[in-house]
Design a protein around this motif. Sequence first.
Motif, PDB file in Angstrom:
ATOM      1  N   HIS A 163       0.875  -1.177   0.000  1.00 46.62           N
ATOM      2  CA  HIS A 163       0.000   0.000   0.000  1.00 46.62           C
ATOM      3  C   HIS A 163       0.909   1.223   0.000  1.00 46.62           C
ATOM      4  N   SER A 364     -17.019  -2.196  -1.282  1.00 47.83           N
ATOM      5  CA  SER A 364     -16.625  -2.284   0.121  1.00 47.83           C
ATOM      6  C   SER A 364     -17.534  -3.217   0.913  1.00 47.83           C
ATOM      7  N   GLN A 403     -14.272   0.267  -2.573  1.00 47.04           N
ATOM      8  CA  GLN A 403     -12.891   0.326  -2.126  1.00 47.04           C
ATOM      9  C   GLN A 403     -12.070   0.997  -3.223  1.00 47.04           C
ATOM     10  N   GLN A 405      -8.231   2.858  -3.866  1.00 56.19           N
ATOM     11  CA  GLN A 405      -6.920   2.701  -3.257  1.00 56.19           C
ATOM     12  C   GLN A 405      -6.594   3.831  -2.285  1.00 56.19           C
ATOM     13  N   THR A 408     -12.190   4.405   1.382  1.00 55.59           N
ATOM     14  CA  THR A 408     -13.322   3.481   1.378  1.00 55.59           C
ATOM     15  C   THR A 408     -14.602   4.296   1.525  1.00 55.59           C
ATOM     16  N   TYR A 478      -9.043   2.601   2.816  1.00 54.76           N
ATOM     17  CA  TYR A 478      -8.820   1.435   1.973  1.00 54.76           C
ATOM     18  C   TYR A 478      -8.586   0.220   2.864  1.00 54.76           C
TER      19      TYR A 478
END
Length: 598
Positions: A163, A364, A403, A405, A408, A478
């Motif tokens: 991430h 999500s 979702q 990156q 969310t 995320y």
Amino acid sequence: METINQRLEALREVMQQEHIAAFIFPSTDAHNSEYVAPHWKEREWISGFNGSAGTAVVTLKSAALWTDSRYFLAAEQQLAGSEYQLMKLKVDGTPTIAEWIGQQCEAGSEVGIDGTVSSYAETEALKAELRHQGGMTLRLNLDPLTRIWNDQPAIPQHKIELHPLKFAGETTASKLDRIRQALRRQHCDGMLMSALDDIAWTLNMRGTDVHCNPVFVSYLVIEHEKTTLFVDNDKLTSEVSAYLAMLSIKVLPYNEVGKYLKRDYFAYNILLDPNETNSYLVACAKEGRAAVVLTTSPIPEMKAVKNETEIQGFHNAMKRDGVAMVKFLKWLIPAVKAGHETEISLDKKLTYLRSQQPLFRDSSFDTIVGYEHHGAIVHYEATPETDIAIEPHGFVLIDSGAQYQDGTTDITRTIALGPLTEEQKRVYTIVLKGHIQLELARFPDGVSGTQLDALAREPLWREGYNFLHGTGHGVGSYLNVHEGPHQIRMEYKPAPLHAGMTVTDEPGLYLSNRFGVRIENTLLITADEETEFGKFLRMEPLTLCPIDTTPILIPMMTDEEIAWLNAYHEYVYTALSPLLNAEEREWLRNETRAVRRE
């Protein structure tokens, strides 16, 4: 329900062999997750109920399932034709699991639950409750489904990804340092981290092991001088392996965590969160050399307060999500009038529009599209068997999220598709009033969500209405769409609210077999001002999407509520209009026009 009854018959054969009078199947996995990978969906396999929350209990002669109000109607439908009796949590007259087992089984009986998927706190409480039911005992070292679930899915082995710091906003080294500082304040030499989203946040890594939740199956042990990740090697790319090596994080196989706690952890003590750590691993740690400290993990509170990069990511993600929602809502009414739309087709259309946005990774959570009476089922999910046509009248309730990156999203809108009854308009207006009252809140730093919950409910209570689900929950960056430790709900949750936290605002009303209304924004808690009485906070909306004004009964609204709604709509238009084409801007301008008293 022939298959479920056959499974119960096979289960009871194992129970008889093991001299077990009752067996309990919770909804969780080895990490006490809310949503679990297929490998751990044992409660669903043995009961047929697929909601995210519920506990099945099977005795040699009976079966029952406990779930909350979100799933009452869905559970009734899914359990129909089976042996299972539905037990409605928080409804007067519903026995606890231990009380029901005490009614069904003889005193002194042995009850089973798989200790690898049950938190230590839960099993200890259950042991005490069972002792009061005629001296019953609890066995933790048995999973009977390993003998009868022949095609049980394997633990997922999907690849892990990094991430990037441009989305995370803080390095893993910095987070590990902060965690160690927190452990020193608690006089702990190390900790076992079980919660999958905590591990993903700490390591700035994400995965796809759990549907809609960007996490990966693993454990993490943090000590003063070293960090050990327990994860299967097949999940690591060369990039991830190099990243972990750079951080001096050792990697051991996922299934060796118990052995490590018993034999290889040499510090004086170790922190285990009893609400997150399963009973099996607590037992392993107690066999080891270290003293076990059972206390709350410091990670959720750290993770809940977003840094500036994460906050900006939320704002960016909400703009893209808002564009997708505007495109969808602009399409919706004409499409319904043209015919041939169903709950599932609406879900597919909205998911497609989101998927066209930059940085989209997944939904999500599974989208809820409930038309008319299906809107009264709080967590309804359309299937080919339940899918119904959408007609140009009444309400459709759509609860959805994505979702991205960099953030969310979680949003609910209830949309009028045509003519409404006066009751529908009145209920919609009451729910909107509750939603606005919470968004208007101004409160001292450190207040808990329980203390704010009544603000959203008061307009409903005044009319004799209520809803049994929570009013708000944290949202991950995320990460998981449901994130703690803070919540806004009737039940006492002491976790304090601080600036930088996200929280949803989602009151609703559900009239069984008629319709449901819910309106939800995701909010950011921000600093307001400091007075002689301390720091005050407020909440500002992150969600960017018009709220349907056609069902509103304006005389029921206060001037303050009308002013909030108009200001919110102006904010939505200002933020989204530069990202839309001329036709979409015109639609949005119309949908966000100010409402006024006649």
